[in-house]
Design a protein around this motif. Structure first.
Motif, short mmCIF file in Angstrom:
data_model
loop_
_atom_site.label_atom_id
_atom_site.label_comp_id
_atom_site.label_asym_id
_atom_site.label_seq_id
_atom_site.Cartn_x
_atom_site.Cartn_y
_atom_site.Cartn_z
N TYR A 239 -2.37 8.91 11.23
CA TYR A 239 -2.61 8.48 9.86
C TYR A 239 -2.47 9.68 8.94
CZ TYR A 239 -4.92 6.83 5.69
OH TYR A 239 -5.19 6.48 4.39
N ARG A 240 -1.74 9.50 7.87
CA ARG A 240 -1.55 10.56 6.89
C ARG A 240 -1.97 10.00 5.54
NH1 ARG A 240 2.33 12.15 3.16
NH2 ARG A 240 3.50 10.26 3.53
N ARG A 241 -2.75 10.76 4.81
CA ARG A 241 -3.19 10.30 3.49
C ARG A 241 -2.01 10.29 2.53
NH1 ARG A 241 -8.25 13.16 1.37
NH2 ARG A 241 -9.17 11.65 2.77
N PRO A 242 -1.75 9.14 1.89
CA PRO A 242 -0.63 9.06 0.95
C PRO A 242 -0.86 9.92 -0.29
CG PRO A 242 -1.74 6.94 1.13
CD PRO A 242 -2.42 7.88 2.06
N GLY A 243 0.20 10.53 -0.76
CA GLY A 243 0.13 11.35 -1.97
C GLY A 243 0.40 10.53 -3.22
N ALA B 241 5.39 3.06 -3.79
CA ALA B 241 4.96 1.80 -3.20
C ALA B 241 4.62 0.77 -4.27
CB ALA B 241 3.75 2.04 -2.30
N THR B 242 3.97 1.21 -5.34
CA THR B 242 3.62 0.28 -6.43
C THR B 242 4.86 -0.24 -7.13
OG1 THR B 242 1.54 1.46 -6.75
CG2 THR B 242 2.29 0.04 -8.54
N THR B 243 5.80 0.65 -7.41
CA THR B 243 7.04 0.24 -8.07
C THR B 243 7.82 -0.75 -7.21
OG1 THR B 243 7.16 2.40 -9.15
CG2 THR B 243 9.17 1.08 -9.10
N LEU B 244 7.93 -0.45 -5.93
CA LEU B 244 8.64 -1.34 -5.02
C LEU B 244 7.94 -2.69 -4.89
CD1 LEU B 244 11.01 -1.62 -3.06
CD2 LEU B 244 9.54 -0.68 -1.29
N GLY B 245 6.61 -2.68 -4.79
CA GLY B 245 5.86 -3.92 -4.70
C GLY B 245 6.01 -4.78 -5.93
N VAL B 246 5.97 -4.18 -7.11
CA VAL B 246 6.12 -4.95 -8.36
C VAL B 246 7.53 -5.51 -8.47
CG1 VAL B 246 6.21 -4.72 -10.87
CG2 VAL B 246 4.29 -3.77 -9.60
N ARG C 276 3.89 4.89 3.79
CA ARG C 276 4.19 5.83 4.88
C ARG C 276 2.94 6.56 5.36
NH1 ARG C 276 8.26 9.94 3.10
NH2 ARG C 276 6.74 10.17 1.47
N CYS C 277 1.79 5.87 5.41
CA CYS C 277 0.58 6.56 5.84
C CYS C 277 0.33 6.43 7.34
CB CYS C 277 -0.64 6.08 5.07
SG CYS C 277 -0.92 4.33 5.15
N ILE C 278 0.95 5.46 8.00
CA ILE C 278 0.84 5.33 9.45
C ILE C 278 2.20 5.71 10.04
CG2 ILE C 278 0.43 3.78 11.37
CD1 ILE C 278 -1.36 2.15 9.52
N ARG C 279 2.20 6.73 10.84
CA ARG C 279 3.45 7.23 11.41
C ARG C 279 3.40 7.23 12.92
NH1 ARG C 279 6.03 11.86 7.71
NH2 ARG C 279 5.82 10.74 5.77
N TYR C 280 4.55 7.03 13.51
CA TYR C 280 4.68 7.05 14.95
C TYR C 280 5.36 8.35 15.35
CZ TYR C 280 6.49 5.94 19.56
OH TYR C 280 6.79 5.98 20.89
N LEU D 170 3.68 -6.53 2.33
CA LEU D 170 3.95 -5.77 3.56
C LEU D 170 4.94 -4.64 3.34
CD1 LEU D 170 4.08 -8.62 6.21
CD2 LEU D 170 2.30 -6.89 5.89
N VAL D 171 5.95 -4.87 2.53
CA VAL D 171 6.92 -3.81 2.24
C VAL D 171 6.27 -2.70 1.43
CG1 VAL D 171 9.03 -3.30 0.94
CG2 VAL D 171 8.95 -5.27 2.45
N ALA D 172 5.40 -3.04 0.50
CA ALA D 172 4.70 -2.02 -0.29
C ALA D 172 3.78 -1.18 0.60
CB ALA D 172 3.91 -2.67 -1.41
N ILE D 173 3.11 -1.81 1.55
CA ILE D 173 2.24 -1.05 2.48
C ILE D 173 3.08 -0.14 3.36
CG2 ILE D 173 0.71 -1.30 4.47
CD1 ILE D 173 -0.44 -3.78 3.07
N ALA D 174 4.22 -0.64 3.83
CA ALA D 174 5.09 0.18 4.66
C ALA D 174 5.67 1.35 3.86
CB ALA D 174 6.22 -0.66 5.24
N ALA D 175 5.87 1.16 2.56
CA ALA D 175 6.41 2.22 1.73
C ALA D 175 5.42 3.36 1.51
CB ALA D 175 6.87 1.66 0.38
#
Length: 59
Positions: free
Chosen positions: A13-17, A24-29, A51-55, A44-49
């Motif tokens: 988990y990485r804290r989003p900047g 993410a907000t722009t893409l979600g809107v 990028r706080c959970i990384r593999y 779901l796309v906004a959450i994925a954008a």
């Protein structure tokens, strides 16, 4: 052939900047305003954008 040991999946988990939140907000809107995109898909796309959970995979 040797047996292979499988390592555990490495998720981190990485804290989003600030820029992650803006992107993410722009893409979600923008997806929310498109009539052919379902609301759940836009969220779901906004959450994925964010990028706080990384593999991370070990090579």
């Amino acid at each position: 052939m040797e047996s292979q040991r499988w390592k555990r999946l490495a998720f981190e988990y990485r804290r989003p900047g600030h820029y992650d939140w803006i992107n993410a907000t722009t893409l979600g809107v923008l997806l929310h305003l498109q009539p052919q995109v379902p609301e759940a898909a836009a969220v779901l796309v906004a959450i994925a954008a964010l990028r706080c959970i990384r593999y991370r995979r070990a090579v």
